[in-house]
Motif scaffolding. Structure first.
Motif, PDB file in Angstrom:
ATOM      1  N   PRO A  49     -14.905 -17.607  33.232  1.00  0.00           N
ATOM      2  CA  PRO A  49     -14.044 -18.073  32.135  1.00  0.00           C
ATOM      3  C   PRO A  49     -13.044 -19.126  32.603  1.00  0.00           C
ATOM      4  CG  PRO A  49     -13.242 -15.983  32.968  1.00  0.00           C
ATOM      5  CD  PRO A  49     -14.522 -16.268  33.712  1.00  0.00           C
ATOM      6  N   ARG A  50     -12.624 -19.957  31.657  1.00  0.00           N
ATOM      7  CA  ARG A  50     -11.492 -20.864  31.889  1.00  0.00           C
ATOM      8  C   ARG A  50     -10.275 -20.197  31.276  1.00  0.00           C
ATOM      9  NH1 ARG A  50     -15.800 -23.852  30.438  1.00  0.00           N
ATOM     10  NH2 ARG A  50     -15.168 -23.901  28.241  1.00  0.00           N
ATOM     11  N   LEU A  85     -14.787  -9.946  36.481  1.00  0.00           N
ATOM     12  CA  LEU A  85     -13.365  -9.684  36.632  1.00  0.00           C
ATOM     13  C   LEU A  85     -12.656 -10.934  37.156  1.00  0.00           C
ATOM     14  CD1 LEU A  85     -11.073  -7.437  36.864  1.00  0.00           C
ATOM     15  CD2 LEU A  85     -11.852  -7.160  39.224  1.00  0.00           C
ATOM     16  N   ALA A  86     -11.700 -11.438  36.383  1.00  0.00           N
ATOM     17  CA  ALA A  86     -10.892 -12.588  36.817  1.00  0.00           C
ATOM     18  C   ALA A  86      -9.428 -12.166  36.793  1.00  0.00           C
ATOM     19  CB  ALA A  86     -11.109 -13.781  35.895  1.00  0.00           C
ATOM     20  N   VAL A  87      -8.757 -12.267  37.945  1.00  0.00           N
ATOM     21  CA  VAL A  87      -7.386 -11.766  38.091  1.00  0.00           C
ATOM     22  C   VAL A  87      -6.475 -12.905  38.535  1.00  0.00           C
ATOM     23  CG1 VAL A  87      -5.923  -9.997  39.134  1.00  0.00           C
ATOM     24  CG2 VAL A  87      -8.370  -9.557  38.825  1.00  0.00           C
ATOM     25  N   TYR A  88      -5.297 -12.989  37.880  1.00  0.00           N
ATOM     26  CA  TYR A  88      -4.332 -14.038  38.187  1.00  0.00           C
ATOM     27  C   TYR A  88      -2.931 -13.430  38.301  1.00  0.00           C
ATOM     28  CZ  TYR A  88      -8.200 -16.769  36.308  1.00  0.00           C
ATOM     29  OH  TYR A  88      -9.449 -17.289  36.072  1.00  0.00           O
ATOM     30  N   ASN A  89      -2.082 -14.106  39.056  1.00  0.00           N
ATOM     31  CA  ASN A  89      -0.672 -13.745  39.103  1.00  0.00           C
ATOM     32  C   ASN A  89      -0.028 -14.233  37.812  1.00  0.00           C
ATOM     33  OD1 ASN A  89       2.215 -13.894  39.584  1.00  0.00           O
ATOM     34  ND2 ASN A  89       1.746 -13.539  41.752  1.00  0.00           N
ATOM     35  N   GLY A  90       0.487 -13.316  37.004  1.00  0.00           N
ATOM     36  CA  GLY A  90       1.027 -13.676  35.709  1.00  0.00           C
ATOM     37  C   GLY A  90       2.376 -14.357  35.771  1.00  0.00           C
ATOM     38  N   VAL A 134      -6.028  -9.159  29.468  1.00  0.00           N
ATOM     39  CA  VAL A 134      -5.053  -8.097  29.683  1.00  0.00           C
ATOM     40  C   VAL A 134      -3.883  -8.656  30.484  1.00  0.00           C
ATOM     41  CG1 VAL A 134      -4.699  -5.772  30.616  1.00  0.00           C
ATOM     42  CG2 VAL A 134      -6.958  -6.435  29.745  1.00  0.00           C
ATOM     43  N   VAL A 135      -2.673  -8.311  30.069  1.00  0.00           N
ATOM     44  CA  VAL A 135      -1.480  -8.675  30.835  1.00  0.00           C
ATOM     45  C   VAL A 135      -0.790  -7.387  31.253  1.00  0.00           C
ATOM     46  CG1 VAL A 135       0.668  -9.994  30.896  1.00  0.00           C
ATOM     47  CG2 VAL A 135      -1.239 -10.791  29.486  1.00  0.00           C
ATOM     48  N   ALA A 154       7.320  -8.128  43.787  1.00  0.00           N
ATOM     49  CA  ALA A 154       7.732  -6.926  43.070  1.00  0.00           C
ATOM     50  C   ALA A 154       7.902  -7.166  41.577  1.00  0.00           C
ATOM     51  CB  ALA A 154       9.029  -6.389  43.667  1.00  0.00           C
ATOM     52  N   ASP A 155       8.213  -8.384  41.174  1.00  0.00           N
ATOM     53  CA  ASP A 155       8.448  -8.693  39.765  1.00  0.00           C
ATOM     54  C   ASP A 155       7.275  -9.416  39.107  1.00  0.00           C
ATOM     55  OD1 ASP A 155      11.053  -7.631  39.901  1.00  0.00           O
ATOM     56  OD2 ASP A 155      11.835  -9.519  40.692  1.00  0.00           O
ATOM     57  N   ASP A 156       6.152  -9.520  39.815  1.00  0.00           N
ATOM     58  CA  ASP A 156       5.022 -10.281  39.295  1.00  0.00           C
ATOM     59  C   ASP A 156       4.121  -9.428  38.401  1.00  0.00           C
ATOM     60  OD1 ASP A 156       5.875 -12.478  40.671  1.00  0.00           O
ATOM     61  OD2 ASP A 156       4.446 -12.252  42.325  1.00  0.00           O
ATOM     62  N   SER A 157       3.779 -10.001  37.256  1.00  0.00           N
ATOM     63  CA  SER A 157       2.786  -9.373  36.385  1.00  0.00           C
ATOM     64  C   SER A 157       1.387  -9.849  36.794  1.00  0.00           C
ATOM     65  CB  SER A 157       3.053  -9.758  34.920  1.00  0.00           C
ATOM     66  OG  SER A 157       2.949 -11.161  34.754  1.00  0.00           O
ATOM     67  N   LEU A 158       0.372  -9.233  36.197  1.00  0.00           N
ATOM     68  CA  LEU A 158      -1.017  -9.647  36.404  1.00  0.00           C
ATOM     69  C   LEU A 158      -1.625 -10.065  35.080  1.00  0.00           C
ATOM     70  CD1 LEU A 158      -2.403  -6.770  38.691  1.00  0.00           C
ATOM     71  CD2 LEU A 158      -1.525  -8.993  39.414  1.00  0.00           C
ATOM     72  N   VAL A 159      -2.503 -11.061  35.145  1.00  0.00           N
ATOM     73  CA  VAL A 159      -3.340 -11.431  34.010  1.00  0.00           C
ATOM     74  C   VAL A 159      -4.789 -11.188  34.421  1.00  0.00           C
ATOM     75  CG1 VAL A 159      -4.158 -13.310  32.537  1.00  0.00           C
ATOM     76  CG2 VAL A 159      -1.722 -13.112  33.076  1.00  0.00           C
ATOM     77  N   VAL A 160      -5.498 -10.421  33.605  1.00  0.00           N
ATOM     78  CA  VAL A 160      -6.860 -10.037  33.953  1.00  0.00           C
ATOM     79  C   VAL A 160      -7.777 -10.315  32.765  1.00  0.00           C
ATOM     80  CG1 VAL A 160      -8.342  -8.195  34.804  1.00  0.00           C
ATOM     81  CG2 VAL A 160      -5.903  -8.165  35.352  1.00  0.00           C
ATOM     82  N   VAL A 161      -8.932 -10.904  33.041  1.00  0.00           N
ATOM     83  CA  VAL A 161      -9.963 -11.094  32.024  1.00  0.00           C
ATOM     84  C   VAL A 161     -11.186 -10.285  32.446  1.00  0.00           C
ATOM     85  CG1 VAL A 161     -11.496 -12.736  30.877  1.00  0.00           C
ATOM     86  CG2 VAL A 161      -9.116 -13.373  31.367  1.00  0.00           C
TER      87      VAL A 161
END
Length: 316
Positions: A49-50, A85-90, A134-135, A154-161
């Motif tokens: 995905p993009r 599974l695509a995971v990013y630092n939110g 997903v966030v 410690a304060d970073d969220s995740l973005v996952v597709v």
């Protein structure tokens, strides 16, 4: 002690009646929100995905938005699925991992168990064939410690597709069947975990299979990779020597009548020809198990007993 036949028939009839009732669809553990709706995902299902989103994303709770609708019910606790599974630092937008898309094999994930809380919650928004964004807030990800190896603070969220290619049953869902006298007794916990009582008697001379629950899914063929839950005990003292239930999730392997089998012959004999959704019990004679040599905690010449839930066939 074995139940009298009349009681077994009554119990089986009640169980069949209950099995025939329509169970409510599981409710997702997350819902769409301002953060997940900001994640833009393009491209075809199954292809890489993009993914674009503004940073930082700071949800207070895990959120999920459906990008591509799937089929069937939402995933639930205890289910294994094969996903892209695509995971990013939110917080920074940096890519962390992209796997299981295009020509790559999808990867197995378990809803619940050892999976990160936020990823599990996000998966409950998905169904087979769906793509979800997903966030995940830090509290549902790596918490106050973050993950230094993945450059997550410690304060970073995740973005996952997630692209959910295939979902498997959490436990056997077939209709209960009667078993012959002298066969080990099996009692199930609500989550499907079996309790086994081996009779105080000599084991059968040859490998013997009984269907404990009759499923109605795809028939397993020689050479298939199957997803199963199982518990194995020693006939002599009823000791559990292996159990996926104790390991936290199902497993998969190839069952075959040929040399490509990844399990002992008795295990393959129990599964091949059965239908997905079935639960089988199999008394494995030594020649179809670990023979005179034994292995690990299994002594030479041991007769084994397995209860196996057939949850699905990979790729079908």
């Amino acid at each position: 002690m074995r139940l009298p036949l009349a009681l077994m028939v009554t119990a089986a009839a009640i169980a069949v009646t209950l099995t025939g009732c329509t169970a409510p669809s599981p409710e997702p553990e997350a819902s769409a929100g301002a953060s997940s709706d900001l994640v833009e995902v393009s491209g075809d299902f199954g292809e890489t995905p993009r993914v674009d989103f503004p940073t930082p994303l700071t949800p207070e709770a895990t959120q999920c938005s459906t990008v591509i609708e799937g089929d069937g019910e939402h995933l639930a606790a205890g289910q294994q699925a094969l996903v892209g599974l695509a995971v990013y630092n939110g917080s920074t937008g940096e890519e962390i991992q992209v796997v299981g898309f295009g020509d790559e094999d999808p990867v197995p994930v378990l809803v619940g168990g050892g999976t990160l809380s936020g990823l599990s919650k996000g998966l409950t928004c998905a169904s087979e064939g769906s793509r979800v964004a997903v966030v995940v807030p830090p509290a549902d990800a790596f918490g106050d410690e973050g993950n230094e190896q993945l450059a997550i603070g410690a304060d970073d969220s995740l973005v996952v597709v997630f692209d959910v290619h295939q979902a498997f049953l959490p436990k056997a869902n077939g209709a209960p069947q009667l078993t012959r006298d002298g066969f080990p007794a099996v009692v199930l916990a609500p989550d499907g975990r079996p309790g086994i009582t081996v009779p105080d008697a000599e084991p059968f001379d040859t490998t013997q299979v009984e269907v404990l629950k009759k499923g109605h899914g795809q028939e397993v063929e020689s050479g298939d990779e199957v997803v199963v839950h199982y518990t194995g005990v020693l006939w002599d003292d009823n000791t559990v020597f292996d159990s996926t239930w104790q390991q936290g999730g199902p497993t998969s392997f190839v069952v075959s009548e040929e040399s490509d089998s990844q399990v002992i012959p008795g295990f393959s004999k129990a599964i091949i020809g059965q239908q997905v959704g079935s639960q089988v019990g199999v008394v494995v004679a030594p020649e179809d198990g670990y023979g005179d040599a034994g292995t690990g905690t299994i002594p030479g010449g041991a007769t084994l007993f397995f209860v196996i839930d057939i949850l699905g066939v990979v790729g079908d």
